[in-house]
Design an enzyme around this catalytic site. Sequence first.
Site, PDB file in Angstrom:
ATOM      1  N   MET A 100      34.101 -75.271-116.925  1.00 15.21           N
ATOM      2  CA  MET A 100      34.493 -74.595-115.692  1.00 15.21           C
ATOM      3  C   MET A 100      33.288 -74.079-114.916  1.00 15.21           C
ATOM      4  O   MET A 100      33.233 -72.912-114.529  1.00 15.21           O
ATOM      5  CB  MET A 100      35.461 -73.452-116.016  1.00 15.21           C
ATOM      6  CG  MET A 100      36.741 -73.918-116.696  1.00 15.21           C
ATOM      7  SD  MET A 100      37.620 -75.170-115.729  1.00 15.21           S
ATOM      8  CE  MET A 100      38.257 -74.145-114.417  1.00 15.21           C
ATOM      9  N   ARG A 101      32.319 -74.967-114.714  1.00 19.03           N
ATOM     10  CA  ARG A 101      31.155 -74.594-113.924  1.00 19.03           C
ATOM     11  C   ARG A 101      30.747 -75.772-113.047  1.00 19.03           C
ATOM     12  O   ARG A 101      30.909 -76.939-113.437  1.00 19.03           O
ATOM     13  CB  ARG A 101      29.958 -74.259-114.835  1.00 19.03           C
ATOM     14  CG  ARG A 101      30.100 -72.945-115.559  1.00 19.03           C
ATOM     15  CD  ARG A 101      28.852 -72.665-116.368  1.00 19.03           C
ATOM     16  NE  ARG A 101      27.637 -72.591-115.565  1.00 19.03           N
ATOM     17  CZ  ARG A 101      27.284 -71.551-114.832  1.00 19.03           C
ATOM     18  NH1 ARG A 101      28.053 -70.475-114.786  1.00 19.03           N
ATOM     19  NH2 ARG A 101      26.161 -71.568-114.139  1.00 19.03           N
ATOM     20  N   ASN A 117      32.993 -86.530-115.602  1.00 15.53           N
ATOM     21  CA  ASN A 117      33.906 -85.385-115.526  1.00 15.53           C
ATOM     22  C   ASN A 117      35.339 -85.907-115.546  1.00 15.53           C
ATOM     23  O   ASN A 117      35.598 -87.038-115.145  1.00 15.53           O
ATOM     24  CB  ASN A 117      33.671 -84.604-114.225  1.00 15.53           C
ATOM     25  CG  ASN A 117      34.563 -83.384-114.119  1.00 15.53           C
ATOM     26  OD1 ASN A 117      34.753 -82.644-115.103  1.00 15.53           O
ATOM     27  ND2 ASN A 117      35.121 -83.143-112.941  1.00 15.53           N
ATOM     28  N   HIS A 119      39.231 -84.795-114.179  1.00 16.62           N
ATOM     29  CA  HIS A 119      39.877 -83.876-113.253  1.00 16.62           C
ATOM     30  C   HIS A 119      41.371 -84.199-113.218  1.00 16.62           C
ATOM     31  O   HIS A 119      41.741 -85.374-113.162  1.00 16.62           O
ATOM     32  CB  HIS A 119      39.260 -84.039-111.859  1.00 16.62           C
ATOM     33  CG  HIS A 119      39.803 -83.067-110.854  1.00 16.62           C
ATOM     34  ND1 HIS A 119      39.461 -81.724-110.847  1.00 16.62           N
ATOM     35  CD2 HIS A 119      40.682 -83.238-109.836  1.00 16.62           C
ATOM     36  CE1 HIS A 119      40.104 -81.114-109.863  1.00 16.62           C
ATOM     37  NE2 HIS A 119      40.850 -82.002-109.237  1.00 16.62           N
ATOM     38  N   GLU A 152      26.572 -84.573-106.812  1.00 13.42           N
ATOM     39  CA  GLU A 152      26.569 -83.220-106.248  1.00 13.42           C
ATOM     40  C   GLU A 152      27.820 -83.060-105.387  1.00 13.42           C
ATOM     41  O   GLU A 152      28.183 -83.970-104.647  1.00 13.42           O
ATOM     42  CB  GLU A 152      25.311 -83.001-105.409  1.00 13.42           C
ATOM     43  CG  GLU A 152      24.089 -82.756-106.269  1.00 13.42           C
ATOM     44  CD  GLU A 152      22.837 -82.557-105.436  1.00 13.42           C
ATOM     45  OE1 GLU A 152      22.874 -81.740-104.505  1.00 13.42           O
ATOM     46  OE2 GLU A 152      21.853 -83.249-105.730  1.00 13.42           O
ATOM     47  N   GLY A 153      28.455 -81.915-105.475  1.00 10.38           N
ATOM     48  CA  GLY A 153      29.711 -81.699-104.758  1.00 10.38           C
ATOM     49  C   GLY A 153      30.790 -81.411-105.774  1.00 10.38           C
ATOM     50  O   GLY A 153      30.595 -81.607-106.973  1.00 10.38           O
ATOM     51  N   GLU A 184      45.081 -87.750-119.840  1.00 11.62           N
ATOM     52  CA  GLU A 184      43.651 -87.411-119.896  1.00 11.62           C
ATOM     53  C   GLU A 184      43.070 -87.801-121.248  1.00 11.62           C
ATOM     54  O   GLU A 184      41.957 -88.310-121.340  1.00 11.62           O
ATOM     55  CB  GLU A 184      43.447 -85.911-119.667  1.00 11.62           C
ATOM     56  CG  GLU A 184      43.744 -85.445-118.252  1.00 11.62           C
ATOM     57  CD  GLU A 184      43.401 -83.978-118.048  1.00 11.62           C
ATOM     58  OE1 GLU A 184      42.415 -83.499-118.621  1.00 11.62           O
ATOM     59  OE2 GLU A 184      44.131 -83.306-117.305  1.00 11.62           O
TER      60      GLU A 184
HETATM   61  C1  GRF Z   1      41.838 -80.488-118.199  1.00  7.20           C
HETATM   62  O1  GRF Z   1      43.013 -80.481-117.470  1.00  7.20           O
HETATM   63  C2  GRF Z   1      40.742 -81.119-117.374  1.00  7.20           C
HETATM   64  O2  GRF Z   1      41.206 -82.121-116.518  1.00  7.20           O
HETATM   65  C3  GRF Z   1      40.240 -79.949-116.574  1.00  7.20           C
HETATM   66  O3  GRF Z   1      40.316 -78.861-117.448  1.00  7.20           O
HETATM   67  C4  GRF Z   1      41.290 -79.086-118.443  1.00  7.20           C
HETATM   68  C5  GRF Z   1      40.605 -78.965-119.766  1.00  7.20           C
HETATM   69  O4  GRF Z   1      41.456 -78.988-120.841  1.00  7.20           O
HETATM   70  N1  GRF Z   1      38.933 -80.245-116.052  1.00  7.20           N
HETATM   71  P1  GRF Z   1      40.855 -79.030-122.316  1.00  7.20           P
HETATM   72  O5  GRF Z   1      39.872 -77.867-122.486  1.00  7.20           O
HETATM   73  O6  GRF Z   1      40.193 -80.362-122.516  1.00  7.20           O
HETATM   74  O7  GRF Z   1      42.053 -78.850-123.203  1.00  7.20           O
END
Ligand code: GRF
Length: 233
Positions: A100-101, A117, A119, A152-153, A184
């Site tokens: 989260m950065r 990454n 998302h 970047e962005g 995911e």
């Molecule tokens: C996921 O939804 C990912 O897409 C987002 O943050 C969440 C992380 O979940 N960036 P975890 O820590 O992998 O369980």
Amino acid sequence: MSALRRDRHELLRLGVLTSGSGSNLQAILDACRDERIPARVAVVICNVEGASSLARGQNAGVPAVLLSHRDYGSRELYDAQLVAELQRSAVQLVCLAGFMRIVSPVLLRAFPDRVLNIHPSLLPAFPGLHAVRQALRAGVKVAGCTVHIVEEGTDTGPVLVQAAVPVLEGDDEAALAARILVQEHKAYPRAIGLIAAGAVDLVPGAPGRQVRLRAPQGDPTRALSSPPLEGER
Ligand code: GRF
């Protein structure tokens, strides 16, 4: 055209950066352990004390490092320490997994086109925080997740893998997020596997660069619709 090439005989060394529960980290650890991808997690780095991702790394026998951003005066100083830790573990590919950065050019220049990454939206729709909430508010009928190369962005960069899920009547944020998270956990290992296989080329595109994959494309007639279209279940 630049290919993200690698020596096929060695396992790709991953550095996974996390902040929270680490379920994507777990999916990557499992895929490595089961030899579904030719990679190994060389280090887990977490910026939040007590996050369960650290325990997941330790349980898998992987060095797990707590590196709190609070101990550093600027984003650049923090990222320089991240780079030092990643290089100490000879990391070749950096995977942001619920990290989260916003990462600075200090990290991106140390690992050019080597930072991924994930998302929880079908980018470029709904970048930034609360992507699932944004999707629900917009009333879309299909949502999903994206694995991309980080530039970047915020949540920008060439798309590697996307997976879509239906948005169902009555979905709240938690229900939809859970359905996306299932995908995911498949999409991230798939993206890493493509890079490990040397199947990813970066080509010029508009507006930015794009990924071209040298991989089977599957049935070109398959579709996910919501609601199902005529004749579909
Ligand atoms: C996921 O939804 C990912 O897409 C987002 O943050 C969440 C992380 O979940 N960036 P975890 O820590 O992998 O369980």
